[in-house]
Design a protein around this motif. Structure first.
Motif, PDB file in Angstrom:
ATOM      1  N   ASP A   1       0.825  -1.211   0.000  1.00 47.71           N
ATOM      2  CA  ASP A   1       0.000   0.000   0.000  1.00 47.71           C
ATOM      3  C   ASP A   1       0.856   1.257   0.000  1.00 47.71           C
ATOM      4  N   VAL A   2       1.959   1.227   0.719  1.00 49.99           N
ATOM      5  CA  VAL A   2       2.837   2.399   0.839  1.00 49.99           C
ATOM      6  C   VAL A   2       4.242   1.987   0.440  1.00 49.99           C
ATOM      7  N   GLY A   3       4.863   2.754  -0.442  1.00 44.27           N
ATOM      8  CA  GLY A   3       6.239   2.507  -0.838  1.00 44.27           C
ATOM      9  C   GLY A   3       7.144   3.602  -0.325  1.00 44.27           C
TER      10      GLY A   3
ATOM     11  N   THR B   1       0.144  -2.377   4.289  1.00 41.15           N
ATOM     12  CA  THR B   1       1.513  -2.875   4.139  1.00 41.15           C
ATOM     13  C   THR B   1       2.427  -1.750   3.662  1.00 41.15           C
ATOM     14  N   VAL B   2       3.668  -1.811   4.135  1.00 38.36           N
ATOM     15  CA  VAL B   2       4.677  -0.823   3.771  1.00 38.36           C
ATOM     16  C   VAL B   2       5.860  -1.565   3.168  1.00 38.36           C
TER      17      VAL B   2
ATOM     18  N   ALA C   1      17.379  -5.820  -0.802  1.00 36.83           N
ATOM     19  CA  ALA C   1      16.110  -6.434  -1.206  1.00 36.83           C
ATOM     20  C   ALA C   1      14.984  -5.690  -0.514  1.00 36.83           C
ATOM     21  N   PRO C   2      13.836  -5.558  -1.173  1.00 34.98           N
ATOM     22  CA  PRO C   2      12.710  -4.862  -0.541  1.00 34.98           C
ATOM     23  C   PRO C   2      12.280  -5.563   0.742  1.00 34.98           C
ATOM     24  N   ASN C   3      11.940  -4.764   1.734  1.00 33.26           N
ATOM     25  CA  ASN C   3      11.419  -5.286   2.997  1.00 33.26           C
ATOM     26  C   ASN C   3       9.949  -4.925   3.091  1.00 33.26           C
ATOM     27  N   LEU C   4       9.133  -5.888   3.462  1.00 27.09           N
ATOM     28  CA  LEU C   4       7.696  -5.688   3.532  1.00 27.09           C
ATOM     29  C   LEU C   4       7.248  -5.804   4.972  1.00 27.09           C
ATOM     30  N   GLY C   5       6.502  -4.821   5.445  1.00 32.05           N
ATOM     31  CA  GLY C   5       5.996  -4.832   6.808  1.00 32.05           C
ATOM     32  C   GLY C   5       4.510  -4.556   6.848  1.00 32.05           C
TER      33      GLY C   5
END
Length: 506
Positions: free
Chosen positions: A161-163, A209-210, A195-199
């Motif tokens: 949802d948020v980058g 999700t961010v 690498a992208p981290n997803l939280g």
């Protein structure tokens, strides 16, 4: 150590169809009870299905080859072969499938979305299904078709949802770690995050999700640094948040110039999303600016100077400190409100239904072109003729005659005549080439001879079923004579070393 893999090339092979069975029913007092050969089973498909529990393409990195099982051949007694099992490959939400030419063939968004990456081959018909008024007991069956074999590129675009975007060491990973339960690697050197981290963040009743996208730098849209490898992870983000380092000591950098540099890269990058899920260009997404590290006095002073300039652009501005946990509550609820607004304006992606595109009635079944490699030759192209060739047992004359009848009914014979084909002209269909004989009669009115034979093909060099049967009989008789001790000249014990008969043994 865990790894994040967001791009991988795989090779998928569907199962082959099982061959049809050639069988004649036999029982006491009924030696020829009619054909009873069953059909072959279809080959298994290779299917990609979105699974919410899968978040990376790591499994395909170590196992890039995927093969479904083959269909079983048909059997006598009208027993059909079992179909091959489909191979299910689970992929993350947001996976884009591209072919070997780089063209997008599937955009997998939404749990349960399915894509048939490779289709299994059809099973061949048994001789029971091929029986007709003219061929009451066919001596042949159709072969199963081979399954599809494709090389595909899987590319993951994070569905967040948020980058969070920003220069290296701006504090994006630290912000994700304090907003959610994610535990990314954090260090004080550039490009710590590879690498992208997803939280997952909870703000009251809203859960969103961010995604922490690895540090971008000027030139990222042309592939500089981590560039294009991770810019695509922003394509599906509803809100973009600039994380600005207000405590940087690098000369020539300040919050406003950092924002301008990243905005230029976002505007230059062109997303390649499927039209059904496109959110527009990155330059048009909602923005929020996060001034980080304001717990440092010098950073707080710099934030005071630039806050008004950033606010003039119409973007919300928040002053936080991820390390000291300052300003996080206001930021969290503001992001939740922006995400909620987006969700009300856009429907949540759901699993897509299969799209059926019927073939036009007047669409040509085949085309005939000149063979560029053979003078006077022709190439017949078309799904049906090529499929029929793959299904044909060319060592069986009756099967070849059946293929000729099918091609004639389709109009291939007449089309070759119109193209000016001469007798003996080389004609290629699929992987088979043969000399065309226009005088060969075709159609079901041709008298049917013995099983496995065709009177129209008697002048060829093929070994027919009757000849093969006679050859097997002769081999068995020769083998039986050898076991009994007989030679061509007579019993073995009636010859001496010179090969003459011994008169005393008479």
């Amino acid at each position: 150590m865990s790894r994040f893999v967001d791009r991988v090339q795989i090779e998928v092979v569907a199962g082959n169809g099982g061959h049809g069975c050639t069988s004649v029913h036999r029982e006491k007092f009924k030696p020829l009870g009619g054909p009873d050969g069953g059909n072959g089973g279809r080959g298994g498909d290779v299917r990609l299905i979105v699974d919410p529990q899968v978040h990376t393409l790591l499994d395909f990195h170590f196992r890039p080859h995927a093969r479904a099982t083959n269909g079983r051949p048909g059997m006598g007694g009208n027993r059909n072969g079992a179909a091959g099992d489909d191979l299910i490959l689970k992929v993350p939400d947001g996976t884009v499938v591209m072919d070997a030419d780089g063209e997008i063939v599937a955009d997998l968004v939404g749990p349960g979305t399915e894509f048939v990456a490779a289709q299994g081959g059809r099973g061949g018909l048994g001789n029971a299904a091929l029986a007709s008024r003219a061929r009451r007991a066919p001596g042949f069956a159709l072969l199963g078709e081979p399954g599809d074999e494709r090389a595909l590129m899987l590319e993951l675009k994070s569905v967040a949802d948020v980058g969070l975007v920003g220069f290296p060491s701006a504090g994006k990973s630290s912000l994700v770690s304090v907003l959610s339960a994610a535990k990314p690697k954090i260090a004080d050197y550039p490009f710590t995050t590879l690498a992208p981290n997803l939280g997952v963040v909870t703000a009251g009743a809203e859960v969103f999700t961010v995604a922490d996208v690895p540090g971008l730098i000027p030139g990222a849209s042309q592939g500089r640094g981590l560039g294009l490898d991770f810019l695509r992870h922003l394509e599906r983000c509803a809100v973009l948040a600039h994380v600005v380092d207000c405590a940087t000591l690098e000369p020539g950098r300040d919050p406003v110039s950092d924002i301008d540099a990243l905005e230029a890269e976002l505007a230059a990058y062109q997303p390649a999303l499927d039209a059904d899920h496109s959110l527009g260009d990155l330059a048009t997404r909602p923005r929020v600016v996060i001034l980080n590290k304001v717990d440092i006095p010098e950073a707080a002073e710099l934030a005071d100077l630039v806050e008004a300039d950033v606010a003039e652009r119409g973007w919300p501005v928040f002053r936080i400190s991820a390390l000291a946990h300052k300003g996080l509550s206001e930021l969290t609820f503001a992001l939740a409100e922006m995400v909620a607004k987006y969700r009300t304006e856009h429907e949540k992606p759901v699993a897509r239904r299969p799209i059926i595109r019927p073939k036009a009635i007047d669409e040509a079944e085949f085309t005939i072109v000149d063979d560029p490699d053979v003078e006077g030759g022709f190439i017949v192209r078309g799904a049906r003729p090529e499929r029929w060739v793959r299904q044909t047992q060319f060592e069986n004359d009756e099967a070849v005659g059946y293929l000729a009848d099918r091609l004639n009914r389709l109009g291939v014979e007449a089309a070759l005549v119109k193209r000016g084909a001469k007798p003996g002209a080389p004609v290629t269909i699929g992987t088979m080439s043969f000399d065309w004989e226009p005088t060969t009669p075709m159609g079901e009115d041709v008298p049917i001879t013995g099983r496995g034979t065709d009177i129209r093909l008697e002048r060829n060099d093929r070994v027919g079923a009757a000849e093969r049967k006679l050859a097997r009989k002769m081999r068995r008789e020769a083998s039986d004579d050898t076991e009994l001790g007989w030679h061509a000249e007579g019993p073995a014990d009636q010859t001496d070393d010179s090969g003459d008969f011994d008169d005393d043994d008479e």
